[in-house]
Design a protein around this motif. Structure first.
Motif, mmCIF file in Angstrom:
data_model
loop_
_atom_site.group_PDB
_atom_site.id
_atom_site.type_symbol
_atom_site.label_atom_id
_atom_site.label_comp_id
_atom_site.label_asym_id
_atom_site.label_seq_id
_atom_site.Cartn_x
_atom_site.Cartn_y
_atom_site.Cartn_z
ATOM 1 N N PHE A 24 -6.918 -16.973 26.952
ATOM 2 C CA PHE A 24 -5.761 -16.580 27.509
ATOM 3 C C PHE A 24 -4.929 -16.238 28.056
ATOM 4 C CE2 PHE A 24 -5.967 -20.031 22.837
ATOM 5 C CZ PHE A 24 -6.370 -20.798 23.926
ATOM 6 N N ASN A 25 -5.833 -14.876 27.750
ATOM 7 C CA ASN A 25 -5.108 -13.354 28.734
ATOM 8 C C ASN A 25 -5.137 -12.928 29.692
ATOM 9 O OD1 ASN A 25 -3.110 -12.399 26.493
ATOM 10 N ND2 ASN A 25 -5.268 -12.680 25.249
ATOM 11 N N TYR A 26 -5.829 -13.792 30.758
ATOM 12 C CA TYR A 26 -7.026 -13.808 31.791
ATOM 13 C C TYR A 26 -6.021 -13.400 32.959
ATOM 14 C CZ TYR A 26 -8.743 -15.096 36.071
ATOM 15 O OH TYR A 26 -9.603 -14.642 37.262
ATOM 16 N N LYS A 27 -6.619 -11.870 33.762
ATOM 17 C CA LYS A 27 -5.747 -11.853 34.980
ATOM 18 C C LYS A 27 -6.631 -11.863 35.844
ATOM 19 C CE LYS A 27 -2.964 -8.620 31.147
ATOM 20 N NZ LYS A 27 -3.063 -7.203 30.876
ATOM 21 N N PRO A 28 -6.020 -12.223 37.063
ATOM 22 C CA PRO A 28 -6.778 -11.927 38.313
ATOM 23 C C PRO A 28 -6.927 -11.189 39.031
ATOM 24 C CG PRO A 28 -4.560 -13.312 38.936
ATOM 25 C CD PRO A 28 -4.511 -12.818 37.035
ATOM 26 N N LEU A 29 -8.727 -11.146 39.436
ATOM 27 C CA LEU A 29 -9.464 -9.615 39.462
ATOM 28 C C LEU A 29 -8.615 -8.648 40.383
ATOM 29 C CD1 LEU A 29 -12.477 -7.987 39.228
ATOM 30 C CD2 LEU A 29 -12.546 -9.410 40.376
ATOM 31 N N THR A 30 -8.617 -7.944 40.547
ATOM 32 C CA THR A 30 -7.970 -6.292 41.138
ATOM 33 C C THR A 30 -8.724 -5.727 41.772
ATOM 34 O OG1 THR A 30 -6.833 -5.287 39.563
ATOM 35 C CG2 THR A 30 -5.554 -7.558 41.000
ATOM 36 N N TRP B 63 -15.597 -17.314 39.101
ATOM 37 C CA TRP B 63 -15.699 -18.931 38.624
ATOM 38 C C TRP B 63 -16.589 -19.292 37.962
ATOM 39 C CZ3 TRP B 63 -13.374 -18.600 33.126
ATOM 40 C CH2 TRP B 63 -12.053 -18.146 33.929
ATOM 41 N N CYS B 64 -16.943 -19.639 39.558
ATOM 42 C CA CYS B 64 -18.393 -20.459 40.062
ATOM 43 C C CYS B 64 -19.633 -19.871 39.643
ATOM 44 C CB CYS B 64 -18.832 -20.762 40.629
ATOM 45 S SG CYS B 64 -17.759 -22.249 42.030
ATOM 46 N N MET B 65 -19.225 -18.436 39.434
ATOM 47 C CA MET B 65 -20.801 -17.509 38.523
ATOM 48 C C MET B 65 -20.250 -17.720 37.420
ATOM 49 S SD MET B 65 -21.265 -14.806 40.787
ATOM 50 C CE MET B 65 -19.918 -14.061 41.057
ATOM 51 N N ALA B 66 -19.682 -17.532 36.862
ATOM 52 C CA ALA B 66 -19.446 -17.570 35.103
ATOM 53 C C ALA B 66 -19.392 -19.180 34.623
ATOM 54 C CB ALA B 66 -17.737 -17.243 34.785
ATOM 55 N N LEU B 67 -19.119 -19.961 35.206
ATOM 56 C CA LEU B 67 -20.179 -21.600 34.767
ATOM 57 C C LEU B 67 -21.005 -22.029 35.444
ATOM 58 C CD1 LEU B 67 -16.452 -23.270 35.804
ATOM 59 C CD2 LEU B 67 -17.061 -22.930 33.434
ATOM 60 N N ASN C 195 -6.064 -1.898 41.217
ATOM 61 C CA ASN C 195 -4.427 -2.214 40.455
ATOM 62 C C ASN C 195 -4.360 -1.920 42.298
ATOM 63 O OD1 ASN C 195 -5.318 -1.872 38.094
ATOM 64 N ND2 ASN C 195 -5.265 -0.008 37.971
ATOM 65 N N THR C 196 -4.257 -2.254 42.992
ATOM 66 C CA THR C 196 -3.824 -2.825 44.578
ATOM 67 C C THR C 196 -4.237 -3.842 45.142
ATOM 68 O OG1 THR C 196 -4.941 -1.425 45.691
ATOM 69 C CG2 THR C 196 -2.837 -0.168 44.013
ATOM 70 N N TYR C 197 -5.599 -4.067 45.437
ATOM 71 C CA TYR C 197 -6.166 -5.289 45.821
ATOM 72 C C TYR C 197 -6.171 -6.374 45.225
ATOM 73 C CZ TYR C 197 -9.245 -8.295 48.648
ATOM 74 O OH TYR C 197 -9.676 -9.247 49.499
ATOM 75 N N VAL C 198 -5.491 -7.561 45.807
ATOM 76 C CA VAL C 198 -5.600 -8.568 44.561
ATOM 77 C C VAL C 198 -6.664 -9.589 45.725
ATOM 78 C CG1 VAL C 198 -4.423 -10.330 44.008
ATOM 79 C CG2 VAL C 198 -3.563 -8.804 44.127
ATOM 80 N N TYR C 199 -7.781 -10.170 44.979
ATOM 81 C CA TYR C 199 -8.656 -10.964 45.625
ATOM 82 C C TYR C 199 -7.950 -12.037 46.060
ATOM 83 C CZ TYR C 199 -12.603 -8.108 44.158
ATOM 84 O OH TYR C 199 -13.673 -6.940 43.923
ATOM 85 N N PRO C 200 -8.358 -12.799 46.857
ATOM 86 C CA PRO C 200 -7.992 -13.627 47.627
ATOM 87 C C PRO C 200 -8.605 -15.363 46.851
ATOM 88 C CG PRO C 200 -10.211 -13.379 49.100
ATOM 89 C CD PRO C 200 -9.321 -11.959 47.905
ATOM 90 N N TRP C 201 -7.658 -16.214 46.936
ATOM 91 C CA TRP C 201 -8.111 -16.998 45.663
ATOM 92 C C TRP C 201 -9.235 -17.607 45.846
ATOM 93 C CZ3 TRP C 201 -10.019 -21.920 47.651
ATOM 94 C CH2 TRP C 201 -9.841 -21.736 48.673
ATOM 95 N N TRP C 202 -10.655 -17.968 46.947
ATOM 96 C CA TRP C 202 -11.217 -18.228 47.274
ATOM 97 C C TRP C 202 -12.826 -17.399 46.370
ATOM 98 C CZ3 TRP C 202 -14.354 -15.080 50.070
ATOM 99 C CH2 TRP C 202 -14.135 -13.621 50.941
ATOM 100 N N LEU D 75 -12.485 -8.188 50.376
ATOM 101 C CA LEU D 75 -13.564 -9.188 50.002
ATOM 102 C C LEU D 75 -14.084 -9.595 51.798
ATOM 103 C CD1 LEU D 75 -15.260 -10.169 48.120
ATOM 104 C CD2 LEU D 75 -14.194 -11.875 47.771
ATOM 105 N N ASP D 76 -12.798 -10.439 52.519
ATOM 106 C CA ASP D 76 -13.306 -11.134 53.669
ATOM 107 C C ASP D 76 -13.878 -10.209 54.443
ATOM 108 O OD1 ASP D 76 -10.535 -10.207 53.505
ATOM 109 O OD2 ASP D 76 -9.577 -12.254 54.581
ATOM 110 N N TYR D 77 -13.374 -8.948 54.916
ATOM 111 C CA TYR D 77 -13.840 -8.062 55.746
ATOM 112 C C TYR D 77 -14.940 -7.343 55.343
ATOM 113 C CZ TYR D 77 -9.350 -8.583 57.520
ATOM 114 O OH TYR D 77 -8.077 -9.184 57.774
#
Length: 657
Positions: free
Chosen positions: A562-568, A584-588, A571-578, A247-249
């Protein structure tokens, strides 16, 4: 189009129920008494006749600022628009995968149960609410103005949905253009975007039964074959997406894809710019053509070797799956996705109906078409996947995909194995394009309708609609530029996972039920529906709105939370915290519209809490209610009537000039 009642000097209004009965309207404005159920939006320009029972106060001209609302030319326009919007890509690429993943035919049991207790009641509620209030997704909540944040929330969701969903159409259009080649570009390994690991043929008997290390195929060992990459995957990742490390590239823009995106937005604009009069005609093609292609593909698919195994793999029941919570959750989220609930577009479509249209029957018919299409599409998809597995000598589970993986990897591979692959490729991708187009332009129509309702006729400006649609399309297109870069797929997935996800739709649906059934009143709304369609719906709808559906929505919502899983990605690339924070900002942005607007309105109002609540939950009626509604009519007696009994038909409005 029906003439407004307030153009007459003194109109007699009669409610006929078996024998002729006289009824009141909701008078309001200059010199008129407020109605029982709320206040009328707007005033009148002149004094009229006295508001006596059975007689309407005369008004020289319609209420200023509130012109007649545009209506469908014919009722079938509305039906086809709803079919086109609700029946989309999810029916073709998501439902079949969920069905096979969750026990085959057994999945239909939770799917149908949640459809009856959750999907259909809210589907009907949104259409009926739009038809009753004759307003888009924002002004429709004048039925309980304190909760107008529901309208703003749906506008945020549908805007995000319009923004990212069109990328699927851009990809489909790109593949459609590339299909017009004698040799499909994703079928060979001799292209500039291919790598040395590209292998056209993976399956070989010796590699299945021989010694892996020593057996060779051509100049490659079986170990090298196992590490190879399909030309379909390389075309998708290296040519179409030209995907970066993360995402950062963001990388550079794919200009071919950008042109496809622009072309699709131009199509959407010219489908929507003139309103429902033009949209209602276009959907006759866009809503029906995919069915023609699905039938053609099914006829072709069942004649291919391995098709029977694929179909049986799709529908074979696994009864043990019924005990798994995830199966029921998948059924619930699929219902809410495929029925297009919570987006406000169904409300906008319903607002263009005639006031006395039988939306109750429409809701059941549309739900049946939607779910039936999903089930039928599964036979088409798994007949092709069965053939594909047979050709490659692998299990069907290894070729079964969902989402873009099915449309742009599995199916392109399948057509390369068929005779005349360019023909089948062009047919399939044209179907995808058309299937997504009608969903897209109805989504844009819903968003624009909500915006225009905020600026009624007194803000008249020539070409107001055309300019509004152009601004909407341009804003979305600018955001879409981030999705045609090398990092575009990561942005697309971020939008898909958060902005219009299951959680946001479930949250929206929960509050819609609560507001209608507990703030406005379920019995009261059932009476309003009876005024429109001439009979009371089965009480099951009221029970669902009040108890069952909110519980289903909140239960699935909490399970997701309760079963939230970080987006990938893959199944290999894990999204950065930002990236997670942006998601979550888009959802909220949509979810917080409801509580924030409620608190804001309550804080700004004056008086005790009870006085504020009563004032802010008092409905604000539109001028069309002055024409149609009769509060003192014995609506309860409509319960004995049937929609099909012509002798008992209720005439809500009868005007004598």
């Amino acid at each position: 189009m029906e003439k407004p009642a307030f153009e007459t000097d003194c109109c007699a209004v009669n409610v006929v129920l078996g024998e002729e009965k006289k009824g009141h309207l909701i008078p309001n404005g200059n010199g008129h008494q407020a109605g029982v159920n709320g206040s009328l939006i707007g005033g009148t320009d002149g004094a009229g006749c006295g508001a006596t029972p059975g007689t309407m106060s005369s008004v020289e001209k319609p209420v200023p600022g509130y012109p007649e609302r545009e209506q469908w030319t014919r009722q079938m326009d509305f039906i086809m628009s709803c079919v086109g919007f609700a029946v989309g890509l999810g029916n073709v690429w998501r439902f079949p995968y969920l069905c096979y993943k969750n026990g085959g035919g057994v999945f239909l049991i939770p799917y149908l149960i949640i459809g009856v207790v959750g999907g259909i009641p809210i589907f009907f509620l949104e259409i009926a609410l739009g038809q009753f209030m004759k307003a888009g997704s924002i002004n429709v909540w004048n039925i309980a103005p304190l909760f107008k944040g529901l309208g703003y929330a749906s506008m945020v969701i549908v805007f995000f949905c319009n923004t990212y969903y069109i990328m699927v159409l851009a990809w489909a259009f790109y593949y459609f253009i590339k299909s017009f080649n004698a040799t499909l570009p994703w079928s060979t390994c001799d292209n500039p975007w291919n790598t040395p690991s590209c292998i056209e043929i993976f399956h070989h008997e010796d590699c299945l039964n021989g010694t892996i290390g020593n057996t060779t195929y051509g100049n490659m060992t079986c170990e090298e074959l196992a590490d190879g990459r399909s030309p379909i995957i390389e075309f998708w990742e290296n040519k179409v997406l030209n995907i970066s490390q993360g995402l950062d590239y963001p990388g550079s823009i794919n200009w071919e894809l950008l042109l496809c995106l622009a072309a699709v937005w131009v199509m959407v604009y010219f489908c929507v710019w003139k309103g429902v009069k033009s949209t209602g005609k276009i959907v006759y093609f866009t809503a029906t053509f995919p069915y023609v292609v699905l039938i053609i593909l099914l006829v072709r698919g069942v004649t291919l070797p391995g098709a029977y195994d694929g179909i049986m793999y799709y529908i074979k029941p696994d009864w043990s799956k019924l005990g798994e919570a995830q199966v029921w959750i998948d059924a619930g989220t699929q219902i809410f996705f495929s029925y297009a609930i919570g987006l406000g577009a169904l409300t906008a479509l319903g607002s263009y109906n005639r006031f006395n249209n039988d939306c109750y029957k429409d809701a059941f018919m549309l739900a049946l078409i939607n779910s039936g299409t999903s089930f039928f599409a599964g036979f088409v998809v798994f007949a092709i996947l069965g053939f594909m597995a047979n050709e490659q000598g692998v299990d069907i589970s290894q070729v079964a995909e969902t989402g873009p993986g099915l449309a742009f990897i599995a199916y392109p591979k399948a057509v390369t194995l068929m005779p005349m692959p360019p023909v089948w490729a062009a047919l399939f991708f044209f179907m995808l394009l058309v299937l997504g187009l009608d969903s897209q332009f109805v989504g844009v129509e819903g968003f624009v309708t909500g915006i225009l309702d905020l600026f009624p006729g007194k803000y008249y400006m020539r070409y107001k609609r055309e300019i509004s649609v152009a601004i909407c399309c341009l804003m979305c297109f600018i955001i879409d530029l981030s999705m045609v870069t090398q990092g575009g797929m990561y942005v697309f997935q971020l939008f898909d996972y958060y902005s219009a996800s299951g959680m946001t739709l479930l949250w929206q649906a929960f509050w819609e039920c609560i507001v209608v059934s507990w703030v406005y009143g379920a019995d009261r709304f059932m009476d309003d529906i009876a005024r429109m369609i001439g009979y009371r719906p089965f009480p099951w709808m009221k029970w669902c709105w009040s108890f069952i559906t909110p519980c289903v929505c909140m239960g699935i919502f909490l399970f997701h939370l309760f079963n939230y899983k970080p987006l990938t990605y893959n199944n290999t690339y894990v999204y950065p915290w930002w990236g997670e924070v942006i998601g979550w900002c888009m959802a909220l942005m949509s979810m917080l519209c409801i509580p924030v607007s409620v608190l804001y309105k309550l804080c700004r109002a004056t008086g005790t809490f009870k006085e504020r609540w009563e004032k802010l939950t008092k409905p604000q009626w539109g001028p069309h209610h002055l024409e149609y509604m009769a509060p003192d009519t014995d609506i309860k007696s409509l319960a004995s009537l049937s929609a099909s009994t012509e002798d008992n038909k209720v005439i809500i409005f009868e005007s004598g000039m």
